[in-house]
Design a protein around this motif. Sequence first.
Motif, PDB file in Angstrom:
ATOM      1  N   TYR A 183      29.816 110.217 -10.420  1.00  0.00           N
ATOM      2  CA  TYR A 183      31.102 110.507 -11.060  1.00  0.00           C
ATOM      3  C   TYR A 183      32.213 110.585 -10.022  1.00  0.00           C
ATOM      4  O   TYR A 183      33.293 110.010 -10.196  1.00  0.00           O
ATOM      5  CB  TYR A 183      30.999 111.812 -11.839  1.00  0.00           C
ATOM      6  CG  TYR A 183      32.314 112.321 -12.373  1.00  0.00           C
ATOM      7  CD1 TYR A 183      32.903 111.751 -13.507  1.00  0.00           C
ATOM      8  CD2 TYR A 183      32.975 113.375 -11.746  1.00  0.00           C
ATOM      9  CE1 TYR A 183      34.115 112.223 -13.997  1.00  0.00           C
ATOM     10  CE2 TYR A 183      34.177 113.845 -12.231  1.00  0.00           C
ATOM     11  CZ  TYR A 183      34.756 113.272 -13.349  1.00  0.00           C
ATOM     12  OH  TYR A 183      35.955 113.730 -13.821  1.00  0.00           O
ATOM     13  N   GLN A 184      31.950 111.281  -8.933  1.00  0.00           N
ATOM     14  CA  GLN A 184      32.955 111.392  -7.880  1.00  0.00           C
ATOM     15  C   GLN A 184      33.271 110.039  -7.257  1.00  0.00           C
ATOM     16  O   GLN A 184      34.396 109.803  -6.817  1.00  0.00           O
ATOM     17  CB  GLN A 184      32.468 112.365  -6.810  1.00  0.00           C
ATOM     18  CG  GLN A 184      32.384 113.812  -7.266  1.00  0.00           C
ATOM     19  CD  GLN A 184      31.911 114.728  -6.163  1.00  0.00           C
ATOM     20  OE1 GLN A 184      32.279 114.571  -5.001  1.00  0.00           O
ATOM     21  NE2 GLN A 184      31.073 115.692  -6.510  1.00  0.00           N
ATOM     22  N   ARG A 185      32.301 109.161  -7.235  1.00  0.00           N
ATOM     23  CA  ARG A 185      32.508 107.830  -6.657  1.00  0.00           C
ATOM     24  C   ARG A 185      33.123 106.855  -7.651  1.00  0.00           C
ATOM     25  O   ARG A 185      33.415 105.712  -7.292  1.00  0.00           O
ATOM     26  CB  ARG A 185      31.170 107.266  -6.158  1.00  0.00           C
ATOM     27  CG  ARG A 185      30.544 108.055  -5.015  1.00  0.00           C
ATOM     28  CD  ARG A 185      29.448 107.243  -4.358  1.00  0.00           C
ATOM     29  NE  ARG A 185      30.001 106.051  -3.742  1.00  0.00           N
ATOM     30  CZ  ARG A 185      29.336 104.911  -3.571  1.00  0.00           C
ATOM     31  NH1 ARG A 185      28.099 104.791  -3.989  1.00  0.00           N
ATOM     32  NH2 ARG A 185      29.910 103.879  -2.990  1.00  0.00           N
ATOM     33  N   GLY A 186      33.280 107.258  -8.897  1.00  0.00           N
ATOM     34  CA  GLY A 186      33.831 106.363  -9.903  1.00  0.00           C
ATOM     35  C   GLY A 186      32.823 105.436 -10.533  1.00  0.00           C
ATOM     36  O   GLY A 186      33.188 104.507 -11.256  1.00  0.00           O
ATOM     37  N   GLU A 187      31.525 105.679 -10.284  1.00  0.00           N
ATOM     38  CA  GLU A 187      30.449 104.878 -10.886  1.00  0.00           C
ATOM     39  C   GLU A 187      30.109 105.492 -12.242  1.00  0.00           C
ATOM     40  O   GLU A 187      29.045 106.098 -12.427  1.00  0.00           O
ATOM     41  CB  GLU A 187      29.241 104.867  -9.955  1.00  0.00           C
ATOM     42  CG  GLU A 187      29.492 104.255  -8.602  1.00  0.00           C
ATOM     43  CD  GLU A 187      29.316 102.752  -8.625  1.00  0.00           C
ATOM     44  OE1 GLU A 187      28.900 102.218  -9.675  1.00  0.00           O
ATOM     45  OE2 GLU A 187      29.577 102.113  -7.593  1.00  0.00           O
ATOM     46  N   LEU A 188      31.019 105.323 -13.209  1.00  0.00           N
ATOM     47  CA  LEU A 188      30.947 106.124 -14.424  1.00  0.00           C
ATOM     48  C   LEU A 188      29.796 105.734 -15.351  1.00  0.00           C
ATOM     49  O   LEU A 188      29.157 106.615 -15.946  1.00  0.00           O
ATOM     50  CB  LEU A 188      32.273 106.024 -15.163  1.00  0.00           C
ATOM     51  CG  LEU A 188      33.492 106.512 -14.368  1.00  0.00           C
ATOM     52  CD1 LEU A 188      34.758 106.341 -15.190  1.00  0.00           C
ATOM     53  CD2 LEU A 188      33.318 107.968 -13.941  1.00  0.00           C
ATOM     54  N   ARG A 215      33.373 115.052 -18.987  1.00  0.00           N
ATOM     55  CA  ARG A 215      34.316 114.512 -17.999  1.00  0.00           C
ATOM     56  C   ARG A 215      34.116 113.013 -17.807  1.00  0.00           C
ATOM     57  O   ARG A 215      35.074 112.256 -17.628  1.00  0.00           O
ATOM     58  CB  ARG A 215      34.159 115.248 -16.670  1.00  0.00           C
ATOM     59  CG  ARG A 215      34.698 116.685 -16.706  1.00  0.00           C
ATOM     60  CD  ARG A 215      34.644 117.312 -15.327  1.00  0.00           C
ATOM     61  NE  ARG A 215      33.275 117.554 -14.923  1.00  0.00           N
ATOM     62  CZ  ARG A 215      32.842 117.516 -13.662  1.00  0.00           C
ATOM     63  NH1 ARG A 215      33.677 117.204 -12.681  1.00  0.00           N
ATOM     64  NH2 ARG A 215      31.585 117.764 -13.381  1.00  0.00           N
ATOM     65  N   ILE A 216      32.855 112.590 -17.847  1.00  0.00           N
ATOM     66  CA  ILE A 216      32.567 111.158 -17.715  1.00  0.00           C
ATOM     67  C   ILE A 216      33.149 110.394 -18.902  1.00  0.00           C
ATOM     68  O   ILE A 216      33.827 109.364 -18.728  1.00  0.00           O
ATOM     69  CB  ILE A 216      31.044 110.932 -17.600  1.00  0.00           C
ATOM     70  CG1 ILE A 216      30.520 111.490 -16.266  1.00  0.00           C
ATOM     71  CG2 ILE A 216      30.713 109.446 -17.727  1.00  0.00           C
ATOM     72  CD1 ILE A 216      29.008 111.560 -16.192  1.00  0.00           C
ATOM     73  N   ARG A 219      36.930 110.168 -18.695  1.00  0.00           N
ATOM     74  CA  ARG A 219      37.420 109.198 -17.714  1.00  0.00           C
ATOM     75  C   ARG A 219      37.168 107.764 -18.171  1.00  0.00           C
ATOM     76  O   ARG A 219      37.930 106.852 -17.839  1.00  0.00           O
ATOM     77  CB  ARG A 219      36.771 109.452 -16.349  1.00  0.00           C
ATOM     78  CG  ARG A 219      37.434 108.649 -15.240  1.00  0.00           C
ATOM     79  CD  ARG A 219      36.946 109.053 -13.867  1.00  0.00           C
ATOM     80  NE  ARG A 219      37.430 110.370 -13.482  1.00  0.00           N
ATOM     81  CZ  ARG A 219      37.202 110.930 -12.288  1.00  0.00           C
ATOM     82  NH1 ARG A 219      36.469 110.273 -11.391  1.00  0.00           N
ATOM     83  NH2 ARG A 219      37.671 112.126 -12.017  1.00  0.00           N
ATOM     84  N   LEU A 220      36.102 107.563 -18.945  1.00  0.00           N
ATOM     85  CA  LEU A 220      35.830 106.227 -19.492  1.00  0.00           C
ATOM     86  C   LEU A 220      36.778 105.887 -20.643  1.00  0.00           C
ATOM     87  O   LEU A 220      36.845 104.732 -21.064  1.00  0.00           O
ATOM     88  CB  LEU A 220      34.378 106.157 -19.996  1.00  0.00           C
ATOM     89  CG  LEU A 220      33.295 105.988 -18.932  1.00  0.00           C
ATOM     90  CD1 LEU A 220      31.916 106.242 -19.531  1.00  0.00           C
ATOM     91  CD2 LEU A 220      33.350 104.587 -18.325  1.00  0.00           C
ATOM     92  N   ASP A 252      40.077 117.165 -15.864  1.00  0.00           N
ATOM     93  CA  ASP A 252      40.222 116.651 -14.489  1.00  0.00           C
ATOM     94  C   ASP A 252      40.224 117.754 -13.442  1.00  0.00           C
ATOM     95  O   ASP A 252      40.529 117.498 -12.279  1.00  0.00           O
ATOM     96  CB  ASP A 252      41.503 115.823 -14.380  1.00  0.00           C
ATOM     97  CG  ASP A 252      41.432 114.563 -15.217  1.00  0.00           C
ATOM     98  OD1 ASP A 252      40.335 113.994 -15.319  1.00  0.00           O
ATOM     99  OD2 ASP A 252      42.480 114.169 -15.783  1.00  0.00           O
TER     100      ASP A 252
END
Length: 253
Positions: A183-188, A215-216, A219-220, A252
Amino acid sequence: MASGCAAPPGLAVSAADSKDRVTASDETDASKRARLRLELAAGYFGRGQLDTALDELKQSITADPNQAAAFNLRGLIYASLGDARLADESFRRALQLNPRDADTMQNFAWYLCQQKRFDEADAFFRQALAVPQYANEARTLMAQGVCQARAGQLDAAERSLLKSFEADPRNPAAAVNLAEVLYQRGELERARFYIARVNTLNDVVSAQTLWLAARIENRLGNREGLDSVTTRLRNRFPQSRESAAAEQGRFDE
């Protein structure tokens, strides 16, 4: 994460210069006292009775001052008590007595990570993982990955946590920590996959795991998925901070 510090390994008492199987009659009175006091100390430590654990441990070390396991536990106790000097000293003494004790290496590494001594911590994690036939590789990889994430080394953290998950896919803590790093890396999408595995387990799911899933989905941009997760969060854990944050749309933070 649950994996932090391991309980001290059991004592292995051997009779010098003997080829026979070791039995109770080979154990000296001093070593028996040391073993029993160490077992008591470990039990008290596990129940959070630190002063009583330390008192039993002192008696164990007095009976036999050359027990690596005793100094490993001493390090854990002093770390819990916030005594950095004695914790450091204890772990180093344990490794002097048994330089190949991977459990002590991991415990010392985790302690160093908590002290934000990240490079030193990683060195001891690596030493533990290099011990041949180490039985707790998955646990140590998870602790290493969490520590690397704390140090901001997300690429390394992902590698360690993925190895931990592959070594023990039944451990939900590895999946949760891996999902958080992804998640922190943006690999959702990948993060969603791993946290979904955890949230299907009714005896494991928590406000924290559902909050990560929320949260995932947020963000998606998946409104349907977000509504589903937040509804479950409110129903299962209505008094949690995570439920309150979801109600207020603070995804966020």
